[in-house]
Design a protein around this motif. Structure first.
Motif, mmCIF file in Angstrom:
data_model
loop_
_atom_site.group_PDB
_atom_site.id
_atom_site.type_symbol
_atom_site.label_atom_id
_atom_site.label_comp_id
_atom_site.label_asym_id
_atom_site.label_seq_id
_atom_site.Cartn_x
_atom_site.Cartn_y
_atom_site.Cartn_z
ATOM 1 N N GLU A 45 0.837 -1.190 0.000
ATOM 2 C CA GLU A 45 0.000 0.000 0.000
ATOM 3 C C GLU A 45 0.875 1.245 0.000
ATOM 4 O OE1 GLU A 45 -2.755 -0.339 3.277
ATOM 5 O OE2 GLU A 45 -4.116 -1.530 2.026
ATOM 6 N N LEU A 47 -4.414 6.524 1.990
ATOM 7 C CA LEU A 47 -4.122 5.511 0.984
ATOM 8 C C LEU A 47 -4.202 6.127 -0.403
ATOM 9 C CD1 LEU A 47 -3.664 2.494 0.248
ATOM 10 C CD2 LEU A 47 -6.161 2.274 0.134
ATOM 11 N N ARG A 84 -2.718 0.641 -4.143
ATOM 12 C CA ARG A 84 -2.157 -0.625 -3.668
ATOM 13 C C ARG A 84 -1.941 -1.561 -4.847
ATOM 14 N NH1 ARG A 84 -7.548 -1.423 -0.930
ATOM 15 N NH2 ARG A 84 -6.479 -1.144 1.060
#
Length: 345
Positions: free
Chosen positions: A83, A91, A94
């Protein structure tokens, strides 16, 4: 004249060769590592962080993105979900990596599921393609629709490791733990490597055991009007900490429950801190506009990985923590009804 320019020319050549060699080395994988080159849309110069699990232990790597471009190496002998996060632990994207892979990715900060794997293993490319094709649905955070989408793929591809990647990263097990377990068990053992399934189990175990033993310290978070607010359990006999966003049943079930609690308990008897984990302040303000809340409310920048919330290890949302006056946790979990039982006990 030649005597003054030649050393300078040598220095320029040396620096150029050194930079070139460093770039080559950082971009080459080997049997004991994987190498990643990538670009973040928007061409920002920022620090990035890669997080992934190897042998049940969290691996973290910090590296710069220069005008959007970055490169780093890692180690994942049995494969791992890598990630990429920004400085605020948001985030960004990923992908799947295993030793020997040379991966090229393009990341869209506005949509983690839109991260494209331009070069990589067959598994990495196919998983990215599935995420890309369903990015709008995944970004909507509608657990019911996302889970149905994930289940459809798993049932059609029980022999595919991509099914395991989808279940362990996209499927919201908090709303249907039995369904998640059933789907995971339906995947062929060879397509369900321990390295991937243990990573999820390790994270949840850490969140539910280690963090549960910690006392909740005063929380300082962003409040409306560009101010900050500090919530301290010591000011109340009991405290309820609520972590949610506009897509996790906040308006339908959480806010009505908080209103009932506030009517039944004074602030001294029960402190309530309602923490929004919406992706941005606009989403937060939109979800709280009609609350007319009579309790403390704040925004956790960076979501569950926010630096302020990191000690609490919130594994999912919605999530609720009930504490006593010294911050000891009496309850932590995903059920508002169970939290209410502890309060009304």
């Amino acid at each position: 004249m030649p005597r003054t320019t030649q050393p300078r020319m040598h220095k320029i050549i040396f620096v150029t060769l050194f930079s070139l060699l460093s770039a080559i080395l950082s971009g080459c994988s080997g049997p004991d590592s994987f190498a990643v080159k990538g670009h973040v849309k928007g061409d920002a110069t920022i620090n990035l962080r890669a997080l992934y699990y190897v042998d049940g232990a969290l691996q973290s790597s910090i590296f710069p993105a220069d005008r959007g471009s970055f490169a780093f190496k890692g180690r994942a002998p049995e494969g791992a979900v890598v990630e990429i996060l920004d400085n605020d632990y948001r985030l960004l994207g990923r992908f799947y990596a295993v030793n020997g892979d040379e991966i090229d990715v393009t990341i869209d900060p506005k949509s983690p599921a839109s991260a494209k794997v331009n070069k990589g293993s067959d598994i990495a490319v196919r998983w990215a393609q599935w995420l890309n094709a369903n990015a709008k649905t995944i970004d909507s955070r509608n657990s019911k629709i996302i889970n149905a989408l994930a289940a459809k793929y798993v049932k059609s591809h029980p022999q595919d490791i991509v099914s395991t990647l989808i279940i362990t990263t996209v499927y919201d097990a908090s709303v249907d733990p039995e369904g998640a377990s059933r789907l995971l068990s339906s995947i062929a053992p060879e397509a369900r490597p321990t390295a991937l399934t243990e990573a999820m189990a390790t994270l949840l175990m850490y969140a539910d055991t280690s963090a549960a033993k910690r006392r909740v310290s005063p929380l300082t978070l962003m409040a409306q009007g560009d101010t900050v607010t500090t919530f301290s359990p010591r000011k109340h006999r009991l405290s309820l900490l609520v972590f949610s966003d506009e897509n996790s049943g906040r308006a339908d079930s959480i806010v009505p429950a908080l209103r009932r609690l506030r009517k039944a308990h004074t602030d001294k008897a029960l402190g309530i801190m309602d923490v929004s984990l919406d992706a941005d302040t606009l989403a937060w303000l939109r979800s709280t506009r009609n609350d007319t809340a009579t309790w403390d409310a704040a925004w956790g920048t960076g979501g569950i990985a926010s630096a302020a919330l990191k000690p609490l290890a919130i594994p999912r949302i919605p999530y609720f923590i009930v504490t006593d006056s010294v911050g000891s946790q009496i309850y932590r979990g995903a059920s508002i009804s169970q939290a209410l039982k502890k309060i009304d006990k």
